[in-house]
Write a protein that holds these residues in place. Structure first.
Motif, PDB file in Angstrom:
ATOM      1  N   PRO A 281      45.805  31.571  49.712  1.00 14.05           N
ATOM      2  CA  PRO A 281      44.901  32.457  48.969  1.00 14.05           C
ATOM      3  C   PRO A 281      45.597  33.514  48.128  1.00 14.05           C
ATOM      4  N   ALA A 282      46.908  33.371  47.870  1.00 18.24           N
ATOM      5  CA  ALA A 282      47.651  34.507  47.324  1.00 18.24           C
ATOM      6  C   ALA A 282      47.408  34.760  45.838  1.00 18.24           C
ATOM      7  N   TYR A 283      47.328  33.706  45.006  1.00 19.71           N
ATOM      8  CA  TYR A 283      47.319  33.904  43.559  1.00 19.71           C
ATOM      9  C   TYR A 283      46.136  33.145  42.946  1.00 19.71           C
ATOM     10  N   SER A 284      45.007  33.799  42.829  1.00 19.69           N
ATOM     11  CA  SER A 284      43.790  33.081  42.424  1.00 19.69           C
ATOM     12  C   SER A 284      43.932  32.445  41.046  1.00 19.69           C
ATOM     13  N   ALA A 285      44.641  33.078  40.126  1.00 18.44           N
ATOM     14  CA  ALA A 285      44.771  32.521  38.776  1.00 18.44           C
ATOM     15  C   ALA A 285      45.619  31.259  38.752  1.00 18.44           C
ATOM     16  N   LEU A 286      46.375  30.996  39.814  1.00 14.63           N
ATOM     17  CA  LEU A 286      47.275  29.844  39.860  1.00 14.63           C
ATOM     18  C   LEU A 286      46.786  28.760  40.807  1.00 14.63           C
ATOM     19  N   MET A 287      45.605  28.957  41.408  1.00 11.40           N
ATOM     20  CA  MET A 287      45.063  27.971  42.341  1.00 11.40           C
ATOM     21  C   MET A 287      44.383  26.835  41.585  1.00 11.40           C
ATOM     22  N   ASP A 288      44.239  25.706  42.275  1.00 14.00           N
ATOM     23  CA  ASP A 288      43.313  24.687  41.810  1.00 14.00           C
ATOM     24  C   ASP A 288      41.880  25.188  42.023  1.00 14.00           C
ATOM     25  N   ARG A 289      40.942  24.455  41.460  1.00 11.41           N
ATOM     26  CA  ARG A 289      39.537  24.858  41.596  1.00 11.41           C
ATOM     27  C   ARG A 289      38.974  24.323  42.915  1.00 11.41           C
ATOM     28  N   HIS A 290      38.921  25.192  43.894  1.00  5.94           N
ATOM     29  CA  HIS A 290      38.366  24.819  45.193  1.00  5.94           C
ATOM     30  C   HIS A 290      37.600  26.022  45.725  1.00  5.94           C
ATOM     31  N   ASP A 291      37.132  25.940  46.959  1.00  3.76           N
ATOM     32  CA  ASP A 291      36.253  26.988  47.484  1.00  3.76           C
ATOM     33  C   ASP A 291      36.940  28.353  47.550  1.00  3.76           C
ATOM     34  N   ILE A 292      38.217  28.378  47.917  1.00  4.74           N
ATOM     35  CA  ILE A 292      38.942  29.658  47.978  1.00  4.74           C
ATOM     36  C   ILE A 292      38.963  30.293  46.598  1.00  4.74           C
ATOM     37  N   TRP A 293      39.308  29.491  45.584  1.00  4.25           N
ATOM     38  CA  TRP A 293      39.354  29.998  44.207  1.00  4.25           C
ATOM     39  C   TRP A 293      37.980  30.492  43.754  1.00  4.25           C
ATOM     40  N   LYS A 294      36.939  29.712  44.008  1.00  2.00           N
ATOM     41  CA  LYS A 294      35.599  30.087  43.569  1.00  2.00           C
ATOM     42  C   LYS A 294      35.156  31.404  44.202  1.00  2.00           C
ATOM     43  N   THR A 295      35.409  31.546  45.508  1.00  2.00           N
ATOM     44  CA  THR A 295      34.994  32.761  46.206  1.00  2.00           C
ATOM     45  C   THR A 295      35.726  33.985  45.669  1.00  2.00           C
ATOM     46  N   GLN A 296      37.040  33.867  45.540  1.00  2.00           N
ATOM     47  CA  GLN A 296      37.831  35.006  45.061  1.00  2.00           C
ATOM     48  C   GLN A 296      37.486  35.357  43.622  1.00  2.00           C
ATOM     49  N   ARG A 297      37.339  34.355  42.772  1.00  2.00           N
ATOM     50  CA  ARG A 297      37.047  34.634  41.363  1.00  2.00           C
ATOM     51  C   ARG A 297      35.686  35.291  41.206  1.00  2.00           C
ATOM     52  N   LYS A 298      34.688  34.810  41.942  1.00  2.00           N
ATOM     53  CA  LYS A 298      33.357  35.398  41.864  1.00  2.00           C
ATOM     54  C   LYS A 298      33.388  36.856  42.300  1.00  2.00           C
ATOM     55  N   TRP A 299      34.091  37.138  43.395  1.00  2.00           N
ATOM     56  CA  TRP A 299      34.161  38.515  43.892  1.00  2.00           C
ATOM     57  C   TRP A 299      34.914  39.406  42.905  1.00  2.00           C
ATOM     58  N   ALA A 300      36.050  38.937  42.402  1.00  2.00           N
ATOM     59  CA  ALA A 300      36.854  39.743  41.482  1.00  2.00           C
ATOM     60  C   ALA A 300      36.094  40.039  40.197  1.00  2.00           C
ATOM     61  N   HIS A 301      35.373  39.049  39.681  1.00  2.00           N
ATOM     62  CA  HIS A 301      34.600  39.262  38.450  1.00  2.00           C
ATOM     63  C   HIS A 301      33.562  40.368  38.649  1.00  2.00           C
ATOM     64  N   ALA A 302      32.832  40.307  39.769  1.00  2.00           N
ATOM     65  CA  ALA A 302      31.808  41.327  40.030  1.00  2.00           C
ATOM     66  C   ALA A 302      32.437  42.702  40.216  1.00  2.00           C
ATOM     67  N   ALA A 303      33.589  42.753  40.907  1.00  2.00           N
ATOM     68  CA  ALA A 303      34.253  44.037  41.156  1.00  2.00           C
ATOM     69  C   ALA A 303      34.735  44.675  39.856  1.00  2.00           C
ATOM     70  N   VAL A 304      35.329  43.880  38.989  1.00  2.00           N
ATOM     71  CA  VAL A 304      35.834  44.415  37.718  1.00  2.00           C
ATOM     72  C   VAL A 304      34.679  44.876  36.829  1.00  2.00           C
ATOM     73  N   MET A 305      33.625  44.091  36.759  1.00  2.00           N
ATOM     74  CA  MET A 305      32.501  44.451  35.891  1.00  2.00           C
ATOM     75  C   MET A 305      31.808  45.719  36.383  1.00  2.00           C
ATOM     76  N   GLU A 306      31.689  45.873  37.697  1.00  2.00           N
ATOM     77  CA  GLU A 306      31.090  47.100  38.225  1.00  2.00           C
ATOM     78  C   GLU A 306      31.945  48.306  37.862  1.00  2.00           C
ATOM     79  N   ALA A 307      33.277  48.175  37.987  1.00  2.00           N
ATOM     80  CA  ALA A 307      34.165  49.281  37.632  1.00  2.00           C
ATOM     81  C   ALA A 307      34.089  49.578  36.135  1.00  2.00           C
ATOM     82  N   TYR A 308      33.941  48.532  35.318  1.00  2.00           N
ATOM     83  CA  TYR A 308      33.856  48.740  33.872  1.00  2.00           C
ATOM     84  C   TYR A 308      32.591  49.525  33.488  1.00  2.00           C
ATOM     85  N   GLN A 309      31.511  49.307  34.218  1.00  2.00           N
ATOM     86  CA  GLN A 309      30.286  50.053  33.925  1.00  2.00           C
ATOM     87  C   GLN A 309      30.511  51.564  34.012  1.00  2.00           C
ATOM     88  N   HIS A 310      31.492  51.967  34.812  1.00  2.00           N
ATOM     89  CA  HIS A 310      31.842  53.385  34.961  1.00  2.00           C
ATOM     90  C   HIS A 310      33.162  53.708  34.249  1.00  2.00           C
TER      91      HIS A 310
END
Length: 531
Positions: free
Chosen positions: A117-146
């Motif tokens: 699970p170390a490097y999401s941008a370098l993973m293949d597309r599997h459940d670990i990647w999907k979960t991490q990417r979804k969480w990171a996208h939401a976290a960054v967008m929430e921070a951007y709102q502020h």
């Protein structure tokens, strides 16, 4: 040294023979397929590995693009490559067929990166990647709102003060500035900024063609561990990085339990999510902690390497193009007067944004592009593309397509400001930027697009505007000759994500009044930034 190299090569011969057999079998399997993309002549077994430079590889790919066209084929040992230098072709393959071309190739000198699970941008597309990417996208967008909770502006005040007091260390301070912002957002610990920058740089080295020789001479990776320095180094590096991430995660969890972790951190957001799911105690198995610490740790790391290089190139561009520095400074002075610019000035400073946008086009931080891998066999324009083929949309070549970027080798910010240029967009209160519009291919393609456009947009803008408000930048003058010290704008570390090699600048505060404002801002934020 020559003797050692020969010994290593002889030890690698069994793997080379295995690669040769695989290549021969693949030729037989290909059988009667006649249609091929153009490209340089491929030699038996080695392909073109012998003349692919480990440093500035993008220049070779651009040279071949000029000869063979916007899509061509080459091979390094048994690894096929398709190199693209046309935006429409890249969109057809990497966006419209993203369900086929969104894999990541194996980087030989990084261990288990495709699985996670170390490097999401370098993973293949599997459940670990999907979960991490979804969480990171939401976290960054929430921070951007502020607008990242004002951390960018506060760290910029610290940065200006440090450069005023010790301008010779501007390059060190620039990378640390990026590391501090990300570490503050991740764990509320900006003091980790320098370590964060160093960790990011070391990781990039290990994943780059210019890094360990095992990334190009892959058979060497399979040498026995007792005589394999590359494998042993990576085992130690990865273990230390994971331990560092996990320790920061656990410290943040301890603070969360004590009510001492700020809500404007990604760690807080994660722990709050656990509580909403019913885990009030925040107790987790170690593998769950590792998963989460890597998710936040990598988000933290990647925000350093993607921004530090462009900021260093921007400082260089301003020194090498004083006419644009003066235009941008006049705009900043007119809008901001004696106060430091902030993100609120974004709409009123299009010239600053154009200089930043042009910097990233002129000296791309990712000139090779980030590789995609075919996840299954496909066919494009009548040519069969085998599973495992690496597709590279070469950013250096894309940024120099004459129809879209006239005079592409030269620094021309007016291409973003003046009607008639292919990249011009209105209104200038909105464009150019790094969130949308023209030339967004610098952030990648399709399902593997980088999630960091918003923080790049905010951080580069505040940094660029504030530096121009505070300082005059110029080439250093040699005290012996009285001539400017040359700056080689193409001298880089050649990592997958670039920083320029160290260079010198003359950095002078623009006035005594500005110096006073800089020091006032520096003292204002020092206590709260946990220096």
């Amino acid at each position: 040294m020559e003797g050692l190299t020969l010994i290593l090569l002889y030890l690698a011969i069994p793997s080379l023979l295995f690669s040769a057999i695989r290549q021969i079998l693949s030729w037989k399997k290909a059988g009667g397929s006649k249609a091929r993309f153009p490209g340089p002549q491929q030699f038996p077994i080695v392909g073109r590995v012998h003349d692919l430079p480990r440093f500035s590889l993008w220049l070779k790919f651009k040279e071949w693009a000029d000869i063979y066209g916007p899509i061509y084929y080459t091979r390094a040992l048994n690894q096929p490559f398709i190199i693209v230098s046309d935006q429409k072709i890249a969109e057809e393959l990497l966006v419209k067929r993203g369900h086929i071309y969104s894999g990541r190739p194996q980087i030989r000198s990084l261990i288990r990166h495709k699985e996670g699970p170390a490097y999401s941008a370098l993973m293949d597309r599997h459940d670990i990647w999907k979960t991490q990417r979804k969480w990171a996208h939401a976290a960054v967008m929430e921070a951007y709102q502020h607008h990242f909770y004002g951390h960018v502006e506060r760290e910029t005040k610290r940065y200006l003060g440090l450069v005023l007091l010790d301008p010779a260390r501007f390059l060190d301070y620039t990378r640390e500035y990026c590391g501090r912002i990300m570490s503050r957002l991740a764990w509320d610990d900006a003091t980790q900024g320098r370590a964060n920058g160093d960790s990011a740089d070391q990781t990039l080295h290990c994943m780059s063609v210019s890094g360990p020789i095992t990334n190009t001479m892959t058979p060497l990776w399979y040498l026995p561990a007792p005589i394999n320095p590359w494998y042993n180094f990576e085992i130690k590096r990865e273990a230390e990085q994971r331990a560092w991430w996990l320790n920061n995660f656990r410290l943040a969890k301890h603070r969360m339990k004590n009510g001492d972790l700020p809500s404007d951190t990604w760690a807080y957001r994660y722990f709050q999510q656990l509580k909403r799911e019913g885990n009030e105690t925040l107790d987790q198995a170690e593998d769950q902690e590792v998963f989460a610490s890597c998710m936040i740790g990598f988000l933290n790391l990647v925000g350093v390497v993607t921004i530090s290089g462009p900021l260093k190139f921007f400082l260089m561009a301003m020194a090498l193009h004083p006419e644009w520095q003066k235009k941008a400074q006049a705009e900043v002075d007119r809008v901001c007067g004696d106060r430091m610019p902030t993100i609120k000035d974004f709409a009123d400073l299009p010239t600053v944004r154009a200089c930043l946008k042009e910097t990233v086009r002129w000296r791309s931080g990712v000139p090779l592009g980030v590789p995609h891998q075919a996840e299954r066999d496909d066919e494009y324009r009548g040519v069969k593309i085998k599973k495992g083929t690496i597709i590279l949309a070469c950013e250096w070549a894309l940024n120099r397509v004459p129809d879209k970027y006239p005079d592409g080798d030269n620094y021309r910010p007016e291409r973003w400001l003046e009607p008639g240029w292919p990249t011009y967009q209105e209104p200038l209160t909105r464009y150019p930027n790094f969130r949308e519009g023209q030339a967004m291919h610098t952030f990648g393609w399709g399902r593997r697009t980088c999630l960091g456009q918003t923080i790049v947009d905010d951080e580069t803008f505040v940094f660029g505007a504030a530096v121009l408000w505070a300082f005059d930048l110029a080439q250093k003058v040699c005290p012996c000759t009285g001539r400017p010290v040359p700056i080689d704008s193409q001298a880089t570390n050649s990592h997958v994500i670039l920083e320029p090699l160290p260079y010198q600048l003359s950095i002078k505060v623009r006035s005594r009044e500005r110096a006073r404002h800089i020091l006032d801002g520096y003292h204002e934020v020092m206590a709260e930034l946990k220096v």
